[in-house]
Motif scaffolding. Structure first.
Motif, mmCIF file in Angstrom:
data_model
loop_
_atom_site.group_PDB
_atom_site.id
_atom_site.type_symbol
_atom_site.label_atom_id
_atom_site.label_comp_id
_atom_site.label_asym_id
_atom_site.label_seq_id
_atom_site.Cartn_x
_atom_site.Cartn_y
_atom_site.Cartn_z
ATOM 1 N N ILE A 8 30.495 56.514 57.054
ATOM 2 C CA ILE A 8 29.722 55.561 56.147
ATOM 3 C C ILE A 8 28.647 56.275 55.920
ATOM 4 N N CYS A 9 28.643 56.671 54.286
ATOM 5 C CA CYS A 9 27.792 57.362 53.779
ATOM 6 C C CYS A 9 26.409 56.448 53.221
ATOM 7 N N ALA A 10 25.229 56.451 53.956
ATOM 8 C CA ALA A 10 24.184 55.640 53.661
ATOM 9 C C ALA A 10 23.051 56.560 52.895
ATOM 10 N N SER A 11 23.326 57.755 52.752
ATOM 11 C CA SER A 11 22.536 58.579 52.173
ATOM 12 C C SER A 11 22.452 58.287 50.442
ATOM 13 N N THR A 12 21.218 58.291 49.948
ATOM 14 C CA THR A 12 21.395 58.207 48.574
ATOM 15 C C THR A 12 21.472 59.223 47.812
ATOM 16 N N VAL A 13 22.858 59.383 47.327
ATOM 17 C CA VAL A 13 23.134 60.652 46.415
ATOM 18 C C VAL A 13 23.812 59.943 45.288
ATOM 19 N N ALA A 14 24.191 61.033 44.320
ATOM 20 C CA ALA A 14 24.690 60.835 42.954
ATOM 21 C C ALA A 14 25.929 60.024 43.306
ATOM 22 N N PRO A 15 26.585 59.008 42.771
ATOM 23 C CA PRO A 15 27.831 58.392 42.975
ATOM 24 C C PRO A 15 29.031 59.292 42.746
ATOM 25 N N GLU A 16 29.130 60.176 41.843
ATOM 26 C CA GLU A 16 30.039 61.212 41.875
ATOM 27 C C GLU A 16 29.875 62.216 42.994
ATOM 28 N N GLU A 17 28.634 62.334 43.257
ATOM 29 C CA GLU A 17 28.657 63.349 44.508
ATOM 30 C C GLU A 17 29.072 62.775 45.776
ATOM 31 N N VAL A 18 29.190 61.459 46.386
ATOM 32 C CA VAL A 18 29.639 61.097 47.261
ATOM 33 C C VAL A 18 31.018 61.107 47.106
ATOM 34 N N VAL A 19 31.553 60.821 46.022
ATOM 35 C CA VAL A 19 33.357 60.882 45.727
ATOM 36 C C VAL A 19 33.775 62.389 45.992
ATOM 37 N N GLU A 20 32.867 63.582 45.479
ATOM 38 C CA GLU A 20 33.348 64.704 45.532
ATOM 39 C C GLU A 20 33.021 65.029 47.129
ATOM 40 N N ILE A 21 32.091 64.740 47.730
ATOM 41 C CA ILE A 21 31.951 65.259 49.048
ATOM 42 C C ILE A 21 33.152 64.551 50.192
ATOM 43 N N ALA A 22 33.398 63.219 49.682
ATOM 44 C CA ALA A 22 34.424 62.809 50.411
ATOM 45 C C ALA A 22 35.754 63.423 50.384
ATOM 46 N N GLY A 23 35.944 63.784 49.073
ATOM 47 C CA GLY A 23 37.377 64.537 48.743
ATOM 48 C C GLY A 23 38.464 63.421 49.136
#
Length: 295
Positions: free
Chosen positions: A97-112
């Motif tokens: 559960i990523c509750a850090s505020t990051v760019a939406p595209e970044e959370v998708v990229e980090i999640a892979g």
């Protein structure tokens, strides 16, 4: 009553929000495993029964869900994929559960290609986090959301699934955009009033009691009245980051948001003046010729 979780929960990042979330879980009798880059922040939670881990990979061992509440995308990437990160020993079987505020595209990229990831925009402060009174806006697959809904409902009085991964961050960025613009507008109005000879405290009292004031403005007016910006509710540098992210989101979809751009510029300038770790209401000090002087 539905159980909030079938196993321990990890909380990674013990800033004000992360500490509040961990405290809320402990108050509900849930086993909590915590990690923070500076280990001393884990000590009070360990005294209450949390397991304080040396590394993120140790914190998530045996857990069913892991809440990541670090400052930005770089920190989130390191927590997940760094040498001692969540994924250092293989795929994580629980829900991230990523509750850090990051760019939406970044959370998708980090999640892979991870199968069970949610992003959560949290609306509220540290007291709301501690008391389970947050409003939570969630992005990710519906099945993943439903699997941790009871946990999220323990942490928030309102839990809303918005859609695909990244949706939670989009909602969080627009909400922080509103807060950043509102607080800066109030600071500007107050500085103009004082420069024109009106008494600052009276002006702030009038704003806070007017129909123009949102709850955030009424709350932050007390910061401006006191001139005290230490022990921040929300750090100015994080507001600057979020305003920049919101401006980039607007540009990516072809929108021109002049207020967002202006607020981002002011907050970045305030951060460069050394105000980044103060409360976001300290943006008022970037409006005066001598930002280090009392307001």
């Amino acid at each position: 009553m539905t159980r909030a979780t079938n196993g321990p929960v990890a909380v990674l990042g013990l800033g004000r929000m992360g500490t509040g979330l961990a405290t809320c879980l402990l108050d509900q009798g849930i086993q909590v495993r915590v990690w923070n880059r500076s280990a001393e922040r884990a000590a009070p939670l360990a005294e209450r029964g949390a397991f304080a881990a040396a590394h993120p990979c140790d914190a998530v061992e045996g857990t069913t869900a892991a809440l990541c509440t670090v400052d930005d995308g770089e920190a989130l990437g390191a927590v997940l994929r760094g040498p001692d990160g969540v994924l250092a020993r293989g795929p994580y079987p629980g829900v991230l559960i990523c509750a850090s505020t990051v760019a939406p595209e970044e959370v998708v990229e980090i999640a892979g290609d991870l199968p069970s990831v949610l992003d959560v925009g949290m609306l509220g402060n540290r007291d709301h986090a501690r008391d389970g009174e947050l409003r939570l806006f969630v992005g990710g697959e519906k099945r993943v959301f439903e699997s941790v809904r009871p946990l999220l409902e323990t942490l928030g009085k309102e839990v809303v699934h918005l859609g695909a991964l990244g949706s939670g961050m989009r909602m969080k960025l627009l909400l922080n955009l509103l807060m950043g613009v509102e607080v800066q507008a109030m600071a500007e109005a107050t500085e103009l009033a004082a420069a024109c000879g009106l008494e600052r405290q009276q002006v702030l009292k009038t704003i806070a009691g007017s129909g123009f004031a949102s709850p955030v403005m009424a709350f932050k007016s007390r910061r401006l009245a006191s001139g005290r910006f230490d022990e921040p509710d929300f750090k100015l540098r994080l507001m600057a980051k979020d305003l920049m992210l919101a401006s980039k989101q607007a540009a990516s979809v072809g929108l021109n948001l002049p207020l967002a751009a202006a607020a981002a510029e002011t907050h970045v300038r305030a951060t460069e003046q050394g105000l980044g770790d103060e409360d976001c209401a300290a943006v008022v000090r970037a409006l005066t010729p001598n930002p280090g002087s009392d307001t």
